[in-house]
Design a protein around this motif. Structure first.
Motif, PDB file in Angstrom:
ATOM      1  N   LYS A   1      17.853  10.465  -4.856  1.00  0.00           N
ATOM      2  CA  LYS A   1      16.577  10.957  -5.401  1.00  0.00           C
ATOM      3  C   LYS A   1      15.403  10.069  -4.961  1.00  0.00           C
ATOM      4  O   LYS A   1      14.523   9.732  -5.736  1.00  0.00           O
ATOM      5  CB  LYS A   1      16.636  11.059  -6.927  1.00  0.00           C
ATOM      6  N   TYR A   2      15.422   9.712  -3.692  1.00  0.00           N
ATOM      7  CA  TYR A   2      14.320   8.969  -3.088  1.00  0.00           C
ATOM      8  C   TYR A   2      13.635   9.891  -2.080  1.00  0.00           C
ATOM      9  O   TYR A   2      14.251  10.269  -1.083  1.00  0.00           O
ATOM     10  CB  TYR A   2      14.846   7.736  -2.339  1.00  0.00           C
ATOM     11  N   PRO A   3      12.390  10.258  -2.275  1.00  0.00           N
ATOM     12  CA  PRO A   3      11.738  11.138  -1.299  1.00  0.00           C
ATOM     13  C   PRO A   3      11.366  10.379  -0.031  1.00  0.00           C
ATOM     14  O   PRO A   3      11.014   9.200  -0.071  1.00  0.00           O
ATOM     15  CB  PRO A   3      10.479  11.597  -2.044  1.00  0.00           C
ATOM     16  N   ASN A   4      11.459  11.053   1.095  1.00  0.00           N
ATOM     17  CA  ASN A   4      11.041  10.477   2.364  1.00  0.00           C
ATOM     18  C   ASN A   4       9.602  10.908   2.630  1.00  0.00           C
ATOM     19  O   ASN A   4       9.339  12.062   2.961  1.00  0.00           O
ATOM     20  CB  ASN A   4      11.959  10.960   3.483  1.00  0.00           C
ATOM     21  N   ILE A   5       8.659   9.982   2.471  1.00  0.00           N
ATOM     22  CA  ILE A   5       7.244  10.320   2.680  1.00  0.00           C
ATOM     23  C   ILE A   5       6.724   9.725   3.986  1.00  0.00           C
ATOM     24  O   ILE A   5       5.518   9.772   4.254  1.00  0.00           O
ATOM     25  CB  ILE A   5       6.373   9.833   1.503  1.00  0.00           C
ATOM     26  N   SER A   6       7.590   9.160   4.792  1.00  0.00           N
ATOM     27  CA  SER A   6       7.144   8.533   6.033  1.00  0.00           C
ATOM     28  C   SER A   6       6.635   9.577   7.016  1.00  0.00           C
ATOM     29  O   SER A   6       7.045  10.742   6.996  1.00  0.00           O
ATOM     30  CB  SER A   6       8.287   7.739   6.654  1.00  0.00           C
ATOM     31  N   GLY A   7       5.736   9.154   7.877  1.00  0.00           N
ATOM     32  CA  GLY A   7       5.192  10.039   8.889  1.00  0.00           C
ATOM     33  C   GLY A   7       3.678  10.067   8.880  1.00  0.00           C
ATOM     34  O   GLY A   7       3.017   9.243   8.257  1.00  0.00           O
ATOM     35  N   LYS A   8       3.130  11.059   9.588  1.00  0.00           N
ATOM     36  CA  LYS A   8       1.683  11.226   9.671  1.00  0.00           C
ATOM     37  C   LYS A   8       1.249  12.414   8.808  1.00  0.00           C
ATOM     38  O   LYS A   8       1.894  13.469   8.813  1.00  0.00           O
ATOM     39  CB  LYS A   8       1.246  11.444  11.126  1.00  0.00           C
ATOM     40  N   TRP A   9       0.146  12.242   8.101  1.00  0.00           N
ATOM     41  CA  TRP A   9      -0.405  13.272   7.225  1.00  0.00           C
ATOM     42  C   TRP A   9      -1.891  13.445   7.512  1.00  0.00           C
ATOM     43  O   TRP A   9      -2.579  12.472   7.831  1.00  0.00           O
ATOM     44  CB  TRP A   9      -0.237  12.890   5.752  1.00  0.00           C
ATOM     45  N   SER A  10      -2.373  14.678   7.408  1.00  0.00           N
ATOM     46  CA  SER A  10      -3.819  14.902   7.442  1.00  0.00           C
ATOM     47  C   SER A  10      -4.349  14.826   6.020  1.00  0.00           C
ATOM     48  O   SER A  10      -3.610  15.061   5.057  1.00  0.00           O
ATOM     49  CB  SER A  10      -4.137  16.272   8.044  1.00  0.00           C
ATOM     50  N   CYS A  11      -5.607  14.469   5.865  1.00  0.00           N
ATOM     51  CA  CYS A  11      -6.178  14.263   4.539  1.00  0.00           C
ATOM     52  C   CYS A  11      -7.554  14.907   4.447  1.00  0.00           C
ATOM     53  O   CYS A  11      -8.418  14.671   5.306  1.00  0.00           O
ATOM     54  CB  CYS A  11      -6.269  12.768   4.250  1.00  0.00           C
ATOM     55  N   ASP A  12      -7.759  15.718   3.428  1.00  0.00           N
ATOM     56  CA  ASP A  12      -9.075  16.268   3.088  1.00  0.00           C
ATOM     57  C   ASP A  12      -9.442  15.747   1.716  1.00  0.00           C
ATOM     58  O   ASP A  12      -8.722  15.988   0.743  1.00  0.00           O
ATOM     59  CB  ASP A  12      -9.042  17.799   3.084  1.00  0.00           C
ATOM     60  N   GLY A  13     -10.578  15.044   1.628  1.00  0.00           N
ATOM     61  CA  GLY A  13     -10.958  14.410   0.373  1.00  0.00           C
ATOM     62  C   GLY A  13     -12.321  14.838  -0.135  1.00  0.00           C
ATOM     63  O   GLY A  13     -13.179  15.286   0.627  1.00  0.00           O
TER      64      GLY A  13
END
Length: 212
Positions: free
Chosen positions: A84-96
């Motif tokens: 139950k460990y999520p893999n959040i590694s990688g590249k993400w785009s962000c709109d803020g």
């Protein structure tokens, strides 16, 4: 700031200390089988050689298996369901969207909208969250992952933000906190953030995964 990241804690997930025990038990069992096979082939060995071979084989296997587990194995589907460990590694785009007010062409003040790129480096026990915008770069200082059977995952992290231009009229070095809620597909997330100590603004972000 450590380039390969900092440790993070997990609530309601698998206890990390147990993993080391299981890896060691696995390495010990495989070591015993290898030595047993060698004895079958070459016959009896002096007792001190048995001890040396057993120690070296167990230690080497432990290091190899734990290295593979930390870098890759824990991210696989099988281990994901257990740990139950999520893999959040990688590249993400962000709109803020920030509560900082900016005047438009009609001299009407509106919340400031901005875009950024997020890079996350994550291993079994370390993580680094880096967000870069046109004007600044932020890096995580601490982080925690919270697992909930209903709401799935939340990632809470603190960060330090540094403007690219230290003489910028509005931006200052500041710290803040972010609360990230992963969507069930693990491909997007909504984020609330709170800046303190140098820039007291709040805002929201929407992250979309680009690569893993």
């Amino acid at each position: 700031m450590v380039k390969d990241g900092h440790e993070y804690c997990v609530q309601n997930g698998y206890n990390r200390s147990h993993v080391g025990r299981y890896v060691y038990a696995f390495a010990t069992a495989v070591s015993w089988l290898l030595i047993y096979a060698l004895l079958k082939v070459f016959g009896e060995l002096p007792s001190h050689w048995n001890t040396i071979l057993s120690t070296l084989t167990t230690g080497t296997l432990f290091l190899a298996v734990y290295f593979l587990f930390e870098k890759w194995m824990w991210k696989t589907t099988l281990f994901f369901k257990i740990l139950k460990y999520p893999n959040i590694s990688g590249k993400w785009s962000c709109d803020g969207v920030s509560s900082f007010q900016q005047e438009d062409d009609d001299m009407i003040k509106q919340d400031f909208k901005w875009k950024g790129d997020v890079i996350i480096l994550q291993s079994w026990d370390k993580v680094r969250i880096r967000l870069e915008t046109e004007y600044s770069v932020s890096n995580s200082i601490s982080a925690a992952i919270v697992y909930d059977e209903i709401d799935e995952y939340k990632i809470l992290y603190s960060y330090e933000n540094r403007p690219k231009d230290l003489n910028h009229a509005e931006l200052r070095i500041h710290r803040g906190f972010a609360e990230l809620t992963l969507n069930r597909d693990n491909e997007s997330a909504t984020v609330k953030y709170y800046n303190v100590d140098g820039r007291k603004t709040i805002g929201t972000m929407f992250w979309k995964r680009l690569t893993s």
